[in-house]
Structure formats: structure tokens, C-alpha cells
Design an enzyme around this catalytic site. Sequence first.
Site, PDB file in Angstrom:
ATOM      1  N   SER A 136       0.809  -1.216   0.000  1.00 23.22           N
ATOM      2  CA  SER A 136       0.000   0.000   0.000  1.00 23.22           C
ATOM      3  C   SER A 136       0.844   1.269   0.000  1.00 23.22           C
ATOM      4  O   SER A 136       0.356   2.339  -0.364  1.00 23.22           O
ATOM      5  CB  SER A 136      -0.953   0.012   1.200  1.00 23.22           C
ATOM      6  N   LYS A 173       0.728   4.340   6.921  1.00 24.73           N
ATOM      7  CA  LYS A 173       0.107   5.235   5.941  1.00 24.73           C
ATOM      8  C   LYS A 173       0.643   6.655   6.133  1.00 24.73           C
ATOM      9  O   LYS A 173       1.274   6.970   7.136  1.00 24.73           O
ATOM     10  CB  LYS A 173      -1.422   5.240   6.105  1.00 24.73           C
TER      11      LYS A 173
END
Length: 218
Positions: A136, A173
Site C-alpha cells: 500500500s 500510511k
Amino acid sequence: MATLTPRQQQIFDLIRSSLQHTGFPPTRAEIAAKFGFSSPNAAEEHLRALARKGVIELTPGASRGIRLKVSRSDSELPDQFSLPMAGVMQLTLPLVGRVAAGSPILAAEHIDRQYQVDASVFDVQPDYLLRVRGLSMRDAGILDGDLLAVKRAGEAANGKIVVARLGDDVTVKRLNRRGDTIELIAENPDFPSIIVQAGREEFSLEGIAVGLIRPGAF
């Protein structure tokens, strides 16, 4: 270390400085802007030359896919490594593997091993290494299996890459706060951002990324 031309040395130093101060390498566009190249393609040619000389490793398809090569000496213990141009000061950092649901990230059962790392490669001293799982954050140069150096923190500025806990899951993230909304942004268009309302009990920050090591390079 291989003999570099003056320009190659400047680019290598820029990469190392960027890793020390931000935890992540520069993009081709940032390198081109820094040295006045006409396009990112010129930066790419210099990066390929550095890769051929064995001082960096390039990850295809990632805008920040640049790694300093890790060297390993025969005198080191099996679970230790050092980075190029190692200094005198060494850090011993725990490597966190899978995190069990609801338990502290540095619980003893999560620690796979201890790594010895050259302290000079980090502008901010990390508290632990976290093994990255998934792609990701690919476009930030963070790949599956990489070791993310993390400083424990309960708060972080917008734009920082963080380790966050969402319920029983721990994720890496980029953080963006907008009023009462927290956005955890993936650096890969194949993955959606995660939206969290501030104050929700299931969200907390575990730390801020301050560096990255790719173990497959040694």
C-alpha cells in the site's frame, strides 16, 4: 564503496541526506530540480550509474524506489547488520513482526529479533523496526518485507508517514488531518485511503517513520 564521479557523489550524498532528515529518498524530479537537470530522465541516468556501481538499489515503478545498499561483514552476528560508511555509534533495535490484535506493539511476543544499526543514518533516533507487510506504500518506496524505522509518538504532523492502530490492525500510511477527520493515505492507487473520525477509540498513533532498511540488500 565504489569510486564515484563528483556528480554521482553529490547525488549519493543527497539521497543519504534525504534519508537522514525525512526517512525517505528523493524523487527523480526532486533530484533534477536540485541539480538543474533538464528533466527527471537525466536524474534517472545518474541513478542507474550509481546502481551499476553497487551503491544504491532501484525499485522499478516506485517514485521513491531508491535504496542505499546494505553491506554485511563476516565479523557481525547473524542477526545484525550495518549500513555503508558505518559510524562508531550503534543502535540495538527490536524488530517487530506480526502484531497480535489489541496488544502493545512492543510486547515481547511480537519481537522477532534484535538488529544492530549505525546510528548516524537516522536524523531522529528510532525506537524499533517494523516489518512492512503489503504494497500500500509502494510509491513512497516502502515495499513488502522492508524494515521501517519508527519513533514512538502519539502525535504527528500532516504529511508524515506513520504507524497507526485501527481497532485490532496496525497499518503504515501517510497522515492527513482535516478538522475532526483523519485521513490515512496509501501511496499506491490500488489501495484506498482510510477515513477516521477524530476521537474514535479504535484509532491511535503508534509512531512516526524515520527511516527505512531493505533487508534483502545484504
